[in-house]
Scaffold this active site. Structure first.
Site, PDB file in Angstrom:
ATOM      1  CE1 TYR A   1       5.399   6.319   0.541  1.00  0.00           C
ATOM      2  CE2 TYR A   1       7.169   4.742   0.243  1.00  0.00           C
ATOM      3  CZ  TYR A   1       6.711   6.042   0.231  1.00  0.00           C
ATOM      4  OH  TYR A   1       7.562   7.069  -0.101  1.00  0.00           O
TER       5      TYR A   1
ATOM      6  CG  ASP B   1       5.809  -1.836  -4.724  1.00  0.00           C
ATOM      7  OD1 ASP B   1       7.022  -2.144  -4.799  1.00  0.00           O
ATOM      8  OD2 ASP B   1       5.412  -0.691  -4.473  1.00  0.00           O
TER       9      ASP B   1
ATOM     10  CE  LYS C   1      12.675   0.473   0.202  1.00  0.00           C
ATOM     11  NZ  LYS C   1      12.924   1.491   1.171  1.00  0.00           N
TER      12      LYS C   1
HETATM   13  C1  LIG Z   1       6.670  -1.023  -1.414  1.00  0.00           C
HETATM   14  C2  LIG Z   1       7.413   0.228  -1.833  1.00  0.00           C
HETATM   15  N1  LIG Z   1       7.252   0.684  -3.078  1.00  0.00           N
HETATM   16  C3  LIG Z   1       7.914   1.777  -3.501  1.00  0.00           C
HETATM   17  C4  LIG Z   1       8.758   2.466  -2.672  1.00  0.00           C
HETATM   18  C5  LIG Z   1       9.475   3.688  -3.152  1.00  0.00           C
HETATM   19  O1  LIG Z   1      10.842   3.424  -3.316  1.00  0.00           O
HETATM   20  P1  LIG Z   1      11.909   4.612  -3.300  1.00  0.00           P
HETATM   21  O2  LIG Z   1      11.980   5.127  -1.903  1.00  0.00           O
HETATM   22  O3  LIG Z   1      13.176   3.970  -3.782  1.00  0.00           O
HETATM   23  O4  LIG Z   1      11.395   5.639  -4.256  1.00  0.00           O
HETATM   24  C6  LIG Z   1       8.960   2.011  -1.363  1.00  0.00           C
HETATM   25  C7  LIG Z   1       9.875   2.717  -0.456  1.00  0.00           C
HETATM   26  O5  LIG Z   1      10.034   2.423   0.695  1.00  0.00           O
HETATM   27  C8  LIG Z   1       8.253   0.868  -0.926  1.00  0.00           C
HETATM   28  O6  LIG Z   1       8.368   0.414   0.327  1.00  0.00           O
END
Ligand SMILES: Cc1ncc(COP(=O)(O)O)c(C=O)c1O
Length: 448
Positions: free
Chosen positions: A155, A251, A279
């Site tokens: 994700y 990520d 986050k």
């Molecule tokens: C690994 C990862 N990348 C990107 C995102 C996307 O972040 P956002 O919800 O701040 O757009 C998330 C969200 O949970 C995530 O877990």
């Protein structure tokens, strides 16, 4: 499971009866909101939050819960840590959004460069989604190649290039991607490829596609199956990408400042070219960031002699309120020596407590965890990747979280859960007790 069947369940009925104000909120929301922020349908008994403190949430009906939501991950220090609350209050008296530059931006930037193993330069934005979108654009510009590889079970946010999932019928060693949800153009599939997670077959696919692959995106820990046994595989992935001339983007939106101060890169000793954050970096305020090698990051900059830099921008990017909260949170995380050992031990204690019970009674569940992030998976046998998780027990899973909620423990509808520095061993033991009693309820009802 249909909403009607769920509502017939006694635990659902009891929860709804004891939450009249939350039920009204849900009805009112349905009138104006096309979709709520999270799939509260997965928590069939609605919960609307009134206030938070430390490890606790109080809902609009006055019920208090041990919170395992932690804002979907940002609150590594718990809800409303004093230093962050003070930084926000102080900043508010000077203003909260200016658009033009402020000195807090490069202060948080310096802290991110110091923390991020691959980070020599950074760019701020407002969400993890924006961060992965920018990293992809930067990688495409730097390499001159267009294809992006994501892993099965991953994700990376909600933009079109990240919203992919594997066709369940495709070979687990060479997964075929499909678009996740409607509204994404089919042309996207020509610019992405999918790799098998935690699987050496990924390395041959990277080598075979090296000529067209700009970047491989990987979460050091996948939310769908959090684990810490992937270190050697991640390190090998870094080597294979380097040998093949393909960039590696780690990520760290969840793992950054959570698994370790230096995130998954530090925890697993994995070498990347780019990393994305969100986050925890914002101390609970909306944030995203890309950090990376200076030569790769130079594609953002119009002043470096490049004919065409990549486009970036955002009205609220680098706003002083978020920057102030981030600086306060990171300062406390950096300067608390036992923070990460303690957080990771709390997560391990929780997982071990639940798994011991599940093993003893032969239940088809595993509490998967990587330090303080965890996900209870309903599946038989070993879980090597998200491919081993079927939806056979989906009904039991939904009801499990309602039993947990009735016992005073809140897990978000996405079911990835967190403990924070504000949780105590006693909190964790209370969660274990609630989780094992909830599993027993499922077993007694013949659901597992
Ligand atoms: C690994 C990862 N990348 C990107 C995102 C996307 O972040 P956002 O919800 O701040 O757009 C998330 C969200 O949970 C995530 O877990």
């Amino acid at each position: 499971m249909t909403a009607t069947r769920q509502r017939a369940n006694p635990v659902t009925q009891r929860l709804r009866a004891s939450s009249p104000k939350s039920v009204i909120c849900q009805e009112e929301a349905a009138k104006v909101m096309a979709v709520e922020i999270v799939g509260t349908v997965h928590i069939t008994s609605p919960v609307y939050v009134e206030s938070v403190s430390g490890s606790r949430i109080t809902d609009v009906d006055g019920k208090e819960y041990i919170d395992l939501t932690m804002g979907f991950g940002p609150h590594v220090l718990g809800h409303r840590p004093a230093a962050v609350e003070k930084a926000l209050a102080d900043q508010i008296t000077r203003g909260w959004h200016w658009g033009i530059h402020n000195p807090l931006q490069h202060r948080l930037g310096e802290m991110l460069v110091e923390a991020a193993p691959c980070g020599e330069q950074v760019v701020f934005c407002n969400t993890g989604t924006e961060a992965t979108m920018y990293a992809i654009r930067a990688a495409r510009s730097f390499t001159g190649k267009s294809v992006v590889a994501v892993f099965d079970g991953s994700y990376h946010g909600v933009h079109d290039y990240a919203l992919l999932e594997a066709e369940r019928s495709s070979d687990r060693h060479s997964p075929v991607p499909r678009r996740r949800g409607a509204g994404i153009p089919s042309e996207i599939l020509e610019t992405v490829t999918m790799l098998p997670y935690n699987d050496e077959a990924a390395f041959d696919l990277i080598r075979a596609n090296a000529d067209r692959l700009a970047v491989v995106l990987v979460e050091p820990v996948q939310s769908s199956n959090p684990r810490t046994d992937v270190g050697p595989w991640l390190r090998r992935l870094g080597e294979v990408c380097r040998e093949a001339g393909v960039l590696l983007m780690v990520d760290e939106v969840i793992t950054g400042f959570r698994l370790a101060y230096g995130g998954g890169q530090e925890y697993f000793d994995v070498h990347a070219d780019l990393a994305t954050y969100g986050k925890a970096l914002g101390g609970g305020m909306p944030i995203g960031a890309v950090a990376g090698r200076a030569d790769v990051m130079s594609v953002f900059n119009a002043g470096n002699g490049r004919a065409r830099p990549i486009f970036s921008g955002g009205t609220f990017s680098g706003n002083p309120l978020t920057m102030a909260a981030g600086i306060a949170a990171l300062t406390q995380m950096r300067d608390t020596p036992d923070l990460y050992p303690r957080l990771n031990a709390l997560g391990d204690r929780l997982a071990e407590g639940v798994n011991r019970h599940a093993r003893r009674y032969g239940m088809p569940v595993t509490m998967m965890n990587a330090g303080s992030m965890f996900h209870l998976r309903f599946a038989e046998g070993q879980i090597r990747s998200s491919r081993d998780i079927t939806n056979r027990y989906v009904e039991a899973e939904h009801i499990f979280y309602q039993h947990l909620q009735e016992r005073g423990v809140l897990v978000p509808g996405i079911h990835l859960a967190f403990v924070s520095a504000a949780h105590t061993e006693a909190d964790v033991d209370a969660v274990i007790e609630a989780a094992t009693a909830s599993l027993d309820s499922l077993r007694n009802d013949g659901m597992i």
